[in-house]
Design a protein around this motif. Structure first.
Motif, PDB file in Angstrom:
ATOM      1  N   VAL A   1      19.664  50.235  57.929  1.00  0.00           N
ATOM      2  CA  VAL A   1      20.089  50.051  57.540  1.00  0.00           C
ATOM      3  C   VAL A   1      18.929  48.123  58.185  1.00  0.00           C
ATOM      4  CG1 VAL A   1      21.925  48.588  56.890  1.00  0.00           C
ATOM      5  CG2 VAL A   1      22.540  50.658  57.697  1.00  0.00           C
ATOM      6  N   MET A   2      18.688  47.488  56.474  1.00  0.00           N
ATOM      7  CA  MET A   2      17.643  47.029  56.698  1.00  0.00           C
ATOM      8  C   MET A   2      18.199  45.420  57.397  1.00  0.00           C
ATOM      9  SD  MET A   2      15.081  48.474  56.479  1.00  0.00           S
ATOM     10  CE  MET A   2      13.509  47.700  55.561  1.00  0.00           C
ATOM     11  N   LEU A   3      17.619  44.939  58.473  1.00  0.00           N
ATOM     12  CA  LEU A   3      17.998  43.333  58.699  1.00  0.00           C
ATOM     13  C   LEU A   3      17.159  42.314  57.551  1.00  0.00           C
ATOM     14  CD1 LEU A   3      20.053  41.944  61.410  1.00  0.00           C
ATOM     15  CD2 LEU A   3      17.857  42.484  62.225  1.00  0.00           C
ATOM     16  N   LEU A   4      18.304  41.479  57.390  1.00  0.00           N
ATOM     17  CA  LEU A   4      17.689  40.729  56.217  1.00  0.00           C
ATOM     18  C   LEU A   4      17.974  39.199  56.728  1.00  0.00           C
ATOM     19  CD1 LEU A   4      18.414  42.617  53.199  1.00  0.00           C
ATOM     20  CD2 LEU A   4      16.273  42.419  54.301  1.00  0.00           C
ATOM     21  N   ILE A   5      18.111  38.962  57.759  1.00  0.00           N
ATOM     22  CA  ILE A   5      18.297  38.158  58.317  1.00  0.00           C
ATOM     23  C   ILE A   5      17.561  36.492  58.169  1.00  0.00           C
ATOM     24  CG2 ILE A   5      17.195  37.397  60.268  1.00  0.00           C
ATOM     25  CD1 ILE A   5      20.239  37.592  61.030  1.00  0.00           C
ATOM     26  N   GLN A   6      16.153  36.934  57.795  1.00  0.00           N
ATOM     27  CA  GLN A   6      15.026  36.058  57.730  1.00  0.00           C
ATOM     28  C   GLN A   6      15.557  35.092  55.928  1.00  0.00           C
ATOM     29  OE1 GLN A   6      14.456  38.965  57.797  1.00  0.00           O
ATOM     30  NE2 GLN A   6      12.878  38.612  59.805  1.00  0.00           N
ATOM     31  N   LEU A   7      16.212  35.938  55.648  1.00  0.00           N
ATOM     32  CA  LEU A   7      16.914  35.695  54.386  1.00  0.00           C
ATOM     33  C   LEU A   7      18.243  35.129  54.003  1.00  0.00           C
ATOM     34  CD1 LEU A   7      15.271  38.457  51.821  1.00  0.00           C
ATOM     35  CD2 LEU A   7      14.316  36.789  52.215  1.00  0.00           C
ATOM     36  N   ASN A   8      18.761  35.150  54.962  1.00  0.00           N
ATOM     37  CA  ASN A   8      20.207  34.628  55.172  1.00  0.00           C
ATOM     38  C   ASN A   8      20.907  35.554  54.994  1.00  0.00           C
ATOM     39  OD1 ASN A   8      21.665  32.936  56.606  1.00  0.00           O
ATOM     40  ND2 ASN A   8      21.791  31.523  55.076  1.00  0.00           N
ATOM     41  N   LEU A   9      19.994  37.258  54.942  1.00  0.00           N
ATOM     42  CA  LEU A   9      21.302  38.018  54.232  1.00  0.00           C
ATOM     43  C   LEU A   9      21.175  39.514  55.365  1.00  0.00           C
ATOM     44  CD1 LEU A   9      20.410  38.853  50.875  1.00  0.00           C
ATOM     45  CD2 LEU A   9      22.005  37.563  51.212  1.00  0.00           C
ATOM     46  N   PRO A  10      22.540  39.025  56.297  1.00  0.00           N
ATOM     47  CA  PRO A  10      22.574  39.559  57.654  1.00  0.00           C
ATOM     48  C   PRO A  10      22.647  41.211  57.326  1.00  0.00           C
ATOM     49  CG  PRO A  10      24.860  38.587  57.387  1.00  0.00           C
ATOM     50  CD  PRO A  10      23.315  37.989  56.074  1.00  0.00           C
ATOM     51  N   ASN A  11      23.233  41.764  56.085  1.00  0.00           N
ATOM     52  CA  ASN A  11      23.698  43.245  56.396  1.00  0.00           C
ATOM     53  C   ASN A  11      24.046  43.799  57.099  1.00  0.00           C
ATOM     54  OD1 ASN A  11      23.246  44.375  53.549  1.00  0.00           O
ATOM     55  ND2 ASN A  11      21.287  45.752  54.778  1.00  0.00           N
ATOM     56  N   LEU A  12      25.372  43.037  57.171  1.00  0.00           N
ATOM     57  CA  LEU A  12      26.376  43.685  58.271  1.00  0.00           C
ATOM     58  C   LEU A  12      26.267  45.542  58.100  1.00  0.00           C
ATOM     59  CD1 LEU A  12      28.841  41.190  58.190  1.00  0.00           C
ATOM     60  CD2 LEU A  12      27.795  41.064  59.970  1.00  0.00           C
ATOM     61  N   ILE A  13      26.624  45.970  59.720  1.00  0.00           N
ATOM     62  CA  ILE A  13      26.294  47.198  59.826  1.00  0.00           C
ATOM     63  C   ILE A  13      28.079  47.711  59.698  1.00  0.00           C
ATOM     64  CG2 ILE A  13      25.858  49.096  60.807  1.00  0.00           C
ATOM     65  CD1 ILE A  13      23.869  48.194  61.617  1.00  0.00           C
ATOM     66  N   LEU A  14      29.010  48.498  58.899  1.00  0.00           N
ATOM     67  CA  LEU A  14      30.065  48.863  59.040  1.00  0.00           C
ATOM     68  C   LEU A  14      30.512  50.399  59.290  1.00  0.00           C
ATOM     69  CD1 LEU A  14      32.204  46.966  57.291  1.00  0.00           C
ATOM     70  CD2 LEU A  14      32.835  48.831  57.525  1.00  0.00           C
ATOM     71  N   VAL A  15      30.822  50.327  60.098  1.00  0.00           N
ATOM     72  CA  VAL A  15      31.247  52.260  59.859  1.00  0.00           C
ATOM     73  C   VAL A  15      32.393  52.277  60.407  1.00  0.00           C
ATOM     74  CG1 VAL A  15      31.505  54.117  61.460  1.00  0.00           C
ATOM     75  CG2 VAL A  15      29.361  52.546  61.862  1.00  0.00           C
ATOM     76  N   ARG A  16      32.850  53.284  59.468  1.00  0.00           N
ATOM     77  CA  ARG A  16      34.541  54.115  58.643  1.00  0.00           C
ATOM     78  C   ARG A  16      34.432  55.289  59.277  1.00  0.00           C
ATOM     79  NH1 ARG A  16      35.509  52.946  54.453  1.00  0.00           N
ATOM     80  NH2 ARG A  16      36.007  54.776  53.223  1.00  0.00           N
ATOM     81  N   ILE A  17      35.644  55.432  60.208  1.00  0.00           N
ATOM     82  CA  ILE A  17      36.031  57.164  60.511  1.00  0.00           C
ATOM     83  C   ILE A  17      36.857  57.283  59.898  1.00  0.00           C
ATOM     84  CG2 ILE A  17      34.897  56.621  62.960  1.00  0.00           C
ATOM     85  CD1 ILE A  17      37.577  56.308  63.923  1.00  0.00           C
ATOM     86  N   ASP A  18      37.253  58.401  59.567  1.00  0.00           N
ATOM     87  CA  ASP A  18      38.447  58.800  59.109  1.00  0.00           C
ATOM     88  C   ASP A  18      38.531  60.592  59.568  1.00  0.00           C
ATOM     89  OD1 ASP A  18      39.687  58.529  56.386  1.00  0.00           O
ATOM     90  OD2 ASP A  18      40.571  60.526  56.707  1.00  0.00           O
TER      91      ASP A  18
END
Ligand code: GTP
Ligand code: MG
Length: 368
Positions: free
Chosen positions: A18-35
């Motif tokens: 999951v790319m980290l685009l913090i330089q572009l101010n796009l944090p690309n937060l990682i979210l995990v959903r379990i079900d």
């Protein structure tokens, strides 16, 4: 397999960072959903109360609190029914941000804790079979996307719970399942509230928050007594602890922006949102599918098993019981998932001292 002729096999593994685009101010937060997998059956076999079983929800929350304790990068979690979403801090580099690693770790840890804690929440009820949880990673390119995701899940919780409450009240009052389904078909929120109030004297808004709103978990600095000094005075320390909170609207600015631990690590919500854009929902539902007509091979690998085997005093270099346990679990997997036809396992014994002496890694494999 280091430096072996089979090195090329690694290229079959998915590149799923999951790319980290913090330089572009796009944090690309990682979210995990379990079900929970097939929890309709699991809840029936274990006689959960309908539509909400308080003990089952408390167990779910307790497992999620354990997840927050185990994975320090998880900042926030939200869940209801048989699902939970976990949000990692925006700068996280956990497992090089590899989606397959992260989602399998969270789901397997959650399932293991669920089984371990079962007795604590259901002391009188036997766990009839082992539950399993599916998991997926959703990447959120900005706090606004995360906000839309949270609003989507909580709106689902509201809608589901309201429907299920009406449905089971109707069934308990003597209606058949199809009659109750027919009566509720195409009804709006307001109509369901009125049905509950006029037919059953229930004011929906007064039902427990745990059922209506779902549960949130996040880490807060809490003062705790760690010991007592020689004079018997408590010695207190600030600790980060998972706290459980219920809120009517977890995607609201008023909720989010009031907790520094949330907006510092995940970002601010700049405005309130109402309806969630269908395009957002479509992106949250996107499924990565494997190519048809290919063999599907799943490899599982113990995480931090050095520590696990030390703590549990496994015999070195091979603990026969531990290997038998691994094999027995593999048998259970083959029994549970009919599509799996073959399993193979081995254990690496890293000769740590030799490796340290020679500055290289030696691996010895033991086939089973
Ligand atoms: P998959 O997730 O697709 O594998 O199927 P599922 O059966 O788990 O369905 P889903 O996740 O959509 O829904 C969760 C189901 O779990 C609900 O439909 C209920 O049947 C059941 N469930 C969850 N929590 C409770 C509870 O507190 N009480 C009862 N009675 N059932 C619950
Ligand atoms: Mg489920």
């Amino acid at each position: 397999m280091a430096n072996s002729k089979y090195e090329y096999v690694k290229s079959f593994e998915l590149e799923d960072e999951v790319m980290l685009l913090i330089q572009l101010n796009l944090p690309n937060l990682i979210l995990v959903r379990i079900d929970g997998r097939d929890f309709s059956r699991f809840s029936q076999v274990h006689e959960f109360e309908k539509p909400n079983d308080e003990a089952a929800l408390n167990l779910l929350n307790s497992c999620s609190a354990a997840v927050l304790g185990e994975f320090p990068d998880i900042i926030f979690a939200y869940g209801y029914s048989d699902e939970y979403s976990f949000v990692f801090k925006k700068t996280s580099r956990f497992y090089q941000r590899r989606a397959s690693k992260i989602l399998s770790l969270v789901a397997s840890f959650f399932a293991a804790v669920y089984v371990t804690k079962w007795k604590e929440f259901f002391p009188q009820r036997k766990l009839e079979y082992t539950p399993s949880f599916t998991s997926k990673v959703v990447s959120c390119a900005s706090p606004e996307v995360l906000q839309a995701y949270l609003a989507w899940r909580q709106q689902d919780c509201h809608a589901n719970n309201q429907y299920e409450t009406c449905f089971w009240m109707l069934v308990k009052s003597g209606m058949t399942i199809s009659e109750a389904q027919e009566l509720l078909k195409d009804t709006q929120k307001q109509q369901k509230n009125e049905l509950l109030f006029h037919k059953f004297g229930i004011n929906y808004k007064t039902l427990p928050e745990l059922f209506r709103q779902g549960s949130c978990l996040f880490k807060k600095k809490v003062e705790e007594t760690v010991k007592h000094d020689e004079n018997g005075n408590p010695v207190k320390r600030l600790r980060r602890k998972a706290v459980l909170v219920h809120s009517e609207n977890i995607a609201a600015r008023s909720f989010w922006n009031e907790h520094p631990s949330l907006y510092n690590d995940l970002g601010h919500f700049s405005k309130d949102i109402g309806r969630v854009e269908p395009d957002f929902v479509r992106s949250f539902q996107f499924e990565n599918k494997l190519l048809p007509l290919t063999w599907v091979v799943v490899r599982i690998d113990g995480s931090h098993f050095h520590r696990f085997s030390d703590v549990h005093e496994f015999e070195k270099p091979n603990d026969e019981q531990a290997l038998k346990l691994m094999n027995s679990c593999a048998v259970a997997v083959l029994q549970e998932f009919e599509d799996i036809h073959f399993g193979y396992g081995r254990v690496y014994v890293r000769k740590r001292r030799e490796r340290e002496n020679r500055g290289e890694e030696e691996e010895q494999s033991v086939g089973r």
